[in-house]
Design a protein around this motif. Structure first.
Motif, PDB file in Angstrom:
ATOM      1  N   PRO A  93       0.835  -1.201   0.000  1.00 35.61           N
ATOM      2  CA  PRO A  93       0.000   0.000   0.000  1.00 35.61           C
ATOM      3  C   PRO A  93       0.874   1.257   0.000  1.00 35.61           C
ATOM      4  CG  PRO A  93      -0.815  -1.591   1.590  1.00 35.61           C
ATOM      5  CD  PRO A  93       0.512  -2.095   1.107  1.00 35.61           C
ATOM      6  N   PRO A  94       0.599   2.201  -0.899  1.00 33.61           N
ATOM      7  CA  PRO A  94       1.455   3.387  -1.028  1.00 33.61           C
ATOM      8  C   PRO A  94       1.347   4.381   0.132  1.00 33.61           C
ATOM      9  CG  PRO A  94      -0.395   3.513  -2.530  1.00 33.61           C
ATOM     10  CD  PRO A  94      -0.449   2.161  -1.904  1.00 33.61           C
ATOM     11  N   ASP A  95       0.297   4.288   0.946  1.00 32.60           N
ATOM     12  CA  ASP A  95       0.106   5.256   2.021  1.00 32.60           C
ATOM     13  C   ASP A  95       0.779   4.852   3.335  1.00 32.60           C
ATOM     14  OD1 ASP A  95      -1.760   3.146   2.023  1.00 32.60           O
ATOM     15  OD2 ASP A  95      -3.174   4.289   3.247  1.00 32.60           O
ATOM     16  N   LEU A  96       1.476   3.720   3.357  1.00 32.89           N
ATOM     17  CA  LEU A  96       2.154   3.263   4.566  1.00 32.89           C
ATOM     18  C   LEU A  96       3.639   3.582   4.503  1.00 32.89           C
ATOM     19  CD1 LEU A  96       0.546  -0.291   4.949  1.00 32.89           C
ATOM     20  CD2 LEU A  96      -0.208   1.868   5.955  1.00 32.89           C
ATOM     21  N   VAL A 140       4.109   0.757   8.970  1.00 35.39           N
ATOM     22  CA  VAL A 140       3.604   1.712   9.957  1.00 35.39           C
ATOM     23  C   VAL A 140       2.525   2.560   9.300  1.00 35.39           C
ATOM     24  CG1 VAL A 140       4.209   3.686  11.427  1.00 35.39           C
ATOM     25  CG2 VAL A 140       5.863   1.832  11.087  1.00 35.39           C
ATOM     26  N   ASP A 141       1.399   2.685   9.978  1.00 37.87           N
ATOM     27  CA  ASP A 141       0.302   3.535   9.518  1.00 37.87           C
ATOM     28  C   ASP A 141      -0.057   4.489  10.653  1.00 37.87           C
ATOM     29  OD1 ASP A 141      -1.852   4.654   8.179  1.00 37.87           O
ATOM     30  OD2 ASP A 141      -3.186   2.956   8.550  1.00 37.87           O
ATOM     31  N   VAL A 142       0.291   5.763  10.497  1.00 38.90           N
ATOM     32  CA  VAL A 142       0.016   6.745  11.544  1.00 38.90           C
ATOM     33  C   VAL A 142      -1.449   7.169  11.449  1.00 38.90           C
ATOM     34  CG1 VAL A 142       0.621   8.988  12.514  1.00 38.90           C
ATOM     35  CG2 VAL A 142       2.408   7.530  11.533  1.00 38.90           C
ATOM     36  N   ASN A 148      -1.139 -13.695   7.975  1.00 43.35           N
ATOM     37  CA  ASN A 148      -0.931 -14.246   6.631  1.00 43.35           C
ATOM     38  C   ASN A 148      -2.047 -13.845   5.677  1.00 43.35           C
ATOM     39  OD1 ASN A 148       0.117 -16.820   8.558  1.00 43.35           O
ATOM     40  ND2 ASN A 148       1.534 -16.105   6.991  1.00 43.35           N
ATOM     41  N   LYS A 149      -3.269 -13.843   6.183  1.00 38.51           N
ATOM     42  CA  LYS A 149      -4.429 -13.577   5.330  1.00 38.51           C
ATOM     43  C   LYS A 149      -4.584 -12.102   4.974  1.00 38.51           C
ATOM     44  CE  LYS A 149      -6.979 -17.489   7.176  1.00 38.51           C
ATOM     45  NZ  LYS A 149      -8.033 -17.904   8.103  1.00 38.51           N
ATOM     46  N   ALA A 150      -4.288 -11.221   5.923  1.00 39.46           N
ATOM     47  CA  ALA A 150      -4.504  -9.784   5.708  1.00 39.46           C
ATOM     48  C   ALA A 150      -3.452  -8.984   6.475  1.00 39.46           C
ATOM     49  CB  ALA A 150      -5.909  -9.388   6.155  1.00 39.46           C
ATOM     50  N   PRO A 151      -2.190  -9.010   6.024  1.00 35.09           N
ATOM     51  CA  PRO A 151      -1.132  -8.350   6.796  1.00 35.09           C
ATOM     52  C   PRO A 151      -1.327  -6.847   6.970  1.00 35.09           C
ATOM     53  CG  PRO A 151      -0.324  -8.977   4.623  1.00 35.09           C
ATOM     54  CD  PRO A 151      -1.685  -9.580   4.785  1.00 35.09           C
ATOM     55  N   TYR A 152      -2.037  -6.190   6.051  1.00 36.51           N
ATOM     56  CA  TYR A 152      -2.251  -4.740   6.147  1.00 36.51           C
ATOM     57  C   TYR A 152      -3.637  -4.393   6.683  1.00 36.51           C
ATOM     58  CZ  TYR A 152       1.810  -4.841   3.104  1.00 36.51           C
ATOM     59  OH  TYR A 152       3.052  -5.095   2.569  1.00 36.51           O
ATOM     60  N   GLY A 153      -4.432  -5.396   6.964  1.00 36.75           N
ATOM     61  CA  GLY A 153      -5.788  -5.163   7.443  1.00 36.75           C
ATOM     62  C   GLY A 153      -5.973  -5.740   8.833  1.00 36.75           C
ATOM     63  N   ASP A 154      -6.786  -6.803   8.924  1.00 38.55           N
ATOM     64  CA  ASP A 154      -7.080  -7.427  10.212  1.00 38.55           C
ATOM     65  C   ASP A 154      -5.852  -8.046  10.867  1.00 38.55           C
ATOM     66  OD1 ASP A 154      -9.732  -6.716   9.949  1.00 38.55           O
ATOM     67  OD2 ASP A 154     -10.360  -8.663   9.143  1.00 38.55           O
ATOM     68  N   ALA A 197       0.391   4.984  16.006  1.00 40.71           N
ATOM     69  CA  ALA A 197       0.824   4.280  14.798  1.00 40.71           C
ATOM     70  C   ALA A 197       0.423   2.817  14.903  1.00 40.71           C
ATOM     71  CB  ALA A 197       2.331   4.390  14.631  1.00 40.71           C
ATOM     72  N   ARG A 198      -0.298   2.348  13.916  1.00 37.71           N
ATOM     73  CA  ARG A 198      -0.626   0.926  13.828  1.00 37.71           C
ATOM     74  C   ARG A 198       0.525   0.252  13.091  1.00 37.71           C
ATOM     75  NH1 ARG A 198      -6.636  -1.028  12.731  1.00 37.71           N
ATOM     76  NH2 ARG A 198      -6.716  -0.473  14.920  1.00 37.71           N
ATOM     77  N   VAL A 199       0.956  -0.908  13.601  1.00 40.62           N
ATOM     78  CA  VAL A 199       2.138  -1.589  13.083  1.00 40.62           C
ATOM     79  C   VAL A 199       1.817  -3.044  12.764  1.00 40.62           C
ATOM     80  CG1 VAL A 199       4.491  -2.314  13.677  1.00 40.62           C
ATOM     81  CG2 VAL A 199       3.644  -0.099  14.444  1.00 40.62           C
ATOM     82  N   GLY A 200       2.435  -3.547  11.704  1.00 41.48           N
ATOM     83  CA  GLY A 200       2.321  -4.957  11.351  1.00 41.48           C
ATOM     84  C   GLY A 200       3.539  -5.361  10.552  1.00 41.48           C
TER      85      GLY A 200
END
Length: 172
Positions: free
Chosen positions: A49-52, A61-63, A137-143, A69-72
């Motif tokens: 995702p370009p916004d991370l 990192v998603d501020v 594994n299923k949704a590294p940028y989501g759930d 900041a949400r991190v995964g």
């Protein structure tokens, strides 16, 4: 049994064994680099995702608007680790420096440290991962997000990689 597993995992995560897959270093085998290049240059698309913002240790990192900041871990990292079966992260009552370990992931193939991408305090963890660690594994940028960090200095995020910088990192 669960307590023993957690103690063993904490020992592994604290440095007995470090995964070269998620935390590459100069000592990491060259084989990893060639396999990674083959995988991503062979037509596979890298989900970025370009916004991370991203780190060289493969965290994203998603501020959020509230300074948290949400991190995964990245799609690349979860793919390299394989099926994730256990997540060990706890909120901290103290501020941790950038680069400090804040937990670990256990996969079928390996165990790997989670590294603080920025200085701050872990204020929340994704509790769904306790019963469903494969969400990573299923949704590294989501759930599959792992933790939320209260940033000490939000400008520190600017020093992280953008999606193009991270793409170059994993393509080389």
């Amino acid at each position: 049994m669960a307590a023993l597993r957690a103690a063993i995992t904490r020992g592994v995560c604290s440095g007995l064994f470090q995964s070269a897959l998620v935390r590459p270093s100069a000592a990491a085998p060259r084989i990893f680099a060639s396999v990674q290049q083959q995988r991503w240059n062979s037509g596979s698309t890298l989900n970025l995702p370009p916004d991370l913002k991203y780190t060289s240790s493969h965290e994203w990192v998603d501020v959020q608007d509230n300074g948290i900041a949400r991190v995964g871990i990245t799609d690349f990292a979860q793919n390299e680790l394989g099926e994730i079966v256990y997540v060990d992260v706890s909120p901290s009552s103290e501020e941790l420096p950038s680069g400090a370990n804040f937990g670990c992931l256990e996969a079928v193939k390996t165990v790997s440290d989670l590294v603080m991408p920025v200085q701050g305090e872990v204020v929340a963890v994704n509790e769904e991962l306790e019963s469903m660690p494969d969400l990573i594994n299923k949704a590294p940028y989501g759930d599959g997000w792992i933790a939320e960090i209260k940033l000490s200095d939000s400008s520190e995020v600017d020093s992280l990689l953008d999606h193009e910088g991270y793409r170059k990192l994993v393509d080389n």
